[in-house]
Scaffold this motif. Structure first.
Motif, PDB file in Angstrom:
ATOM      1  N   ALA A  64      -4.566 -24.712  42.123  1.00  0.00           N
ATOM      2  CA  ALA A  64      -5.215 -23.629  42.852  1.00  0.00           C
ATOM      3  C   ALA A  64      -6.179 -22.849  41.957  1.00  0.00           C
ATOM      4  O   ALA A  64      -7.282 -22.484  42.386  1.00  0.00           O
ATOM      5  N   ALA A  65      -5.766 -22.577  40.701  1.00  0.00           N
ATOM      6  CA  ALA A  65      -6.639 -21.847  39.783  1.00  0.00           C
ATOM      7  C   ALA A  65      -7.891 -22.647  39.456  1.00  0.00           C
ATOM      8  O   ALA A  65      -8.998 -22.099  39.383  1.00  0.00           O
ATOM      9  N   ASN A  66      -7.734 -23.946  39.267  1.00  0.00           N
ATOM     10  CA  ASN A  66      -8.887 -24.790  38.964  1.00  0.00           C
ATOM     11  C   ASN A  66      -9.847 -24.871  40.146  1.00  0.00           C
ATOM     12  O   ASN A  66     -11.067 -24.937  39.965  1.00  0.00           O
ATOM     13  N   ALA A  67      -9.297 -24.854  41.343  1.00  0.00           N
ATOM     14  CA  ALA A  67     -10.137 -24.964  42.530  1.00  0.00           C
ATOM     15  C   ALA A  67     -11.094 -23.782  42.668  1.00  0.00           C
ATOM     16  O   ALA A  67     -12.200 -23.930  43.187  1.00  0.00           O
ATOM     17  N   VAL A  68     -10.650 -22.611  42.202  1.00  0.00           N
ATOM     18  CA  VAL A  68     -11.506 -21.427  42.307  1.00  0.00           C
ATOM     19  C   VAL A  68     -12.041 -20.989  40.942  1.00  0.00           C
ATOM     20  O   VAL A  68     -12.608 -19.908  40.812  1.00  0.00           O
ATOM     21  N   ARG A  69     -11.824 -21.835  39.917  1.00  0.00           N
ATOM     22  CA  ARG A  69     -12.374 -21.631  38.578  1.00  0.00           C
ATOM     23  C   ARG A  69     -11.936 -20.292  37.967  1.00  0.00           C
ATOM     24  O   ARG A  69     -12.749 -19.526  37.451  1.00  0.00           O
ATOM     25  N   LEU A  70     -10.625 -20.032  38.046  1.00  0.00           N
ATOM     26  CA  LEU A  70     -10.060 -18.844  37.419  1.00  0.00           C
ATOM     27  C   LEU A  70      -9.250 -19.255  36.192  1.00  0.00           C
ATOM     28  O   LEU A  70      -8.449 -20.186  36.264  1.00  0.00           O
ATOM     29  N   PRO A  71      -9.432 -18.584  35.032  1.00  0.00           N
ATOM     30  CA  PRO A  71      -8.602 -18.880  33.860  1.00  0.00           C
ATOM     31  C   PRO A  71      -7.128 -18.621  34.175  1.00  0.00           C
ATOM     32  O   PRO A  71      -6.789 -17.659  34.874  1.00  0.00           O
ATOM     33  N   LEU A  72      -6.264 -19.469  33.629  1.00  0.00           N
ATOM     34  CA  LEU A  72      -4.836 -19.372  33.900  1.00  0.00           C
ATOM     35  C   LEU A  72      -4.059 -19.300  32.587  1.00  0.00           C
ATOM     36  O   LEU A  72      -4.223 -20.142  31.707  1.00  0.00           O
ATOM     37  N   VAL A  73      -3.209 -18.278  32.466  1.00  0.00           N
ATOM     38  CA  VAL A  73      -2.265 -18.127  31.362  1.00  0.00           C
ATOM     39  C   VAL A  73      -0.886 -18.070  31.987  1.00  0.00           C
ATOM     40  O   VAL A  73      -0.634 -17.226  32.858  1.00  0.00           O
TER      41      VAL A  73
END
Length: 382
Positions: free
Chosen positions: A54-63
């Motif tokens: 989901a994070a990759n789909a909207v190009r949000l950094p994930l920690v």
């Protein structure tokens, strides 16, 4: 950034994750670039792939990190995930640590210190937040090496993550990786550091850990550690300790490492080996001065008041809080909830959110970083 966006998801499905990420997207639409700081309960670790997708789909950094449980609205939650917004400009990197014979390799530590030196303010205005796999065998030594390289360039704070059973498992993730034996490092810009306290108390008698290996205390005063621990429990607290009832009592009467300044460093015993060595949830240096301490009394508000006093001069949109799982085991759920509710009230109107911890890292302000057990850590989330 707008007031802190944090969302607790009791169920991790593509639908609930997608709806929550829409809130993060709203920040982006208003011109604020954010990332996702995800704390996922241990029993939900299989859902990390959904978060990554989901994070990759909207190009949000994930920690992200897997934790034993969450702190949500003055409650301990053992399912779901907590998603917290953070500034996308925050320097952050996931490191895989290799180690040999209970010692982390120099190359791994040098890579971490190079990252900090590159991104931290030279004037010491930033805070280093570390998310550490609880199975890394020598975190105290890693902190010693980091301080040798970085010194007071940052305030230090962190938590150990992974399984409450201390079994190896992948527990740290970013947009593409999901690994064990790692450290996630974030450099929080223009940040005052964190408060931490435990208020465990004991007698003033000290003994020497004459032989140790990582988290193992092998001998105390030249004798098998468990035999000495049994005698101390009997003489100091009137408890007849054996291997059968060890775990039931040890969480209430842990070891502590004596310090010249600040509270002692608690080490909770978690295992007894056949040879009488005692395994603790944290490294114990050879020749350390040990005592056996009594854990904080249920209903005590000393820790809460200490954290509140530190936080009052600071303004933050929320307080990221790490609460030691061993402390909760000692207090029990009812007394733990009472303490958490008191801390929530003490910090109000700033909201409190966070996770149970398997070990805590802190330096206060400009003090030497140490690895702790039994602490509550309060970190302003700016």
């Amino acid at each position: 950034m707008q007031p802190t966006e944090w969302h607790y998801l009791a169920a991790l499905t593509p639908e609930t994750i997608g709806a929550t990420l829409q809130h993060f997207q709203n920040h982006r639409l208003s011109g604020v670039e954010v990332g996702i700081f995800a704390l996922v309960c241990e029993q939900e670790c299989g859902a990390t792939a959904l978060l990554q997708e989901a994070a990759n789909a909207v190009r949000l950094p994930l920690v992200g990190a897997v934790v034993p449980g969450l702190l949500v609205e003055a409650k301990f939650c053992r399912q779901g995930a907590l998603l917290i917004a953070f500034a996308a400009t925050t320097p952050q990197r996931l490191f895989r640590f290799s180690y040999h014979e209970q010692h982390t390799t120099d190359q791994a530590i040098e890579s971490l210190s190079d990252f900090i030196a590159e991104h931290a303010d030279e004037n010491g205005a930033d805070t280093l937040l570390l998310l550490v796999d609880a199975k890394l065998p020598n975190m105290t030594s890693v902190l010693d090496r980091l301080y040798l390289e970085i010194g007071d360039q940052v305030n230090y704070v962190g938590t150990c993550v992974g399984s409450e059973t201390f079994q190896p498992m992948p527990c740290l993730f970013d947009n593409r990786r999901f690994i064990e034996a790692g450290i996630f490092a974030l450099v929080l810009r223009q940040h005052p550091g964190a408060a931490l306290a435990h208020h465990y108390r004991g007698n003033e008698s000290l003994w020497v850990a004459t032989a140790t290996a990582g988290s193992y205390i092998k001998t105390i005063g030249g004798q098998p550690a468990f035999e000495v621990y049994q005698r101390l429990m009997e003489s100091e607290y009137g408890i007849d300790l054996d291997r059968e009832n060890f775990y039931r009592h040890a969480v209430h009467f842990p070891f502590a490492l004596n310090r010249a300044h600040g509270e002692s460093i608690v080490r909770i015993p978690v295992l007894v080996e056949e040879d009488g060595a005692v395994y603790c949830s944290g490294e114990v240096p050879e020749n350390a001065l040990l005592s056996v301490v009594r854990a904080v009394a249920p209903g005590s508000l000393e820790t809460v008041h200490a954290l509140g006093a530190w936080m009052r001069p600071h303004t933050a949109r929320g307080v990221l809080t790490f609460y030691c799982a061993g402390r909760l085991m000692h207090l029990g759920v009812e007394a733990g909830l009472t303490e958490l509710a008191a801390l929530t009230n003490e910090l109000a109107p700033m909201p409190l959110f966070g996770a149970l911890s398997l070990g805590e890292i802190g330096s206060g302000q400009r003090h030497y970083p140490a690895f702790h057990n039994a602490m509550i850590v309060a970190l302003p989330w700016i």
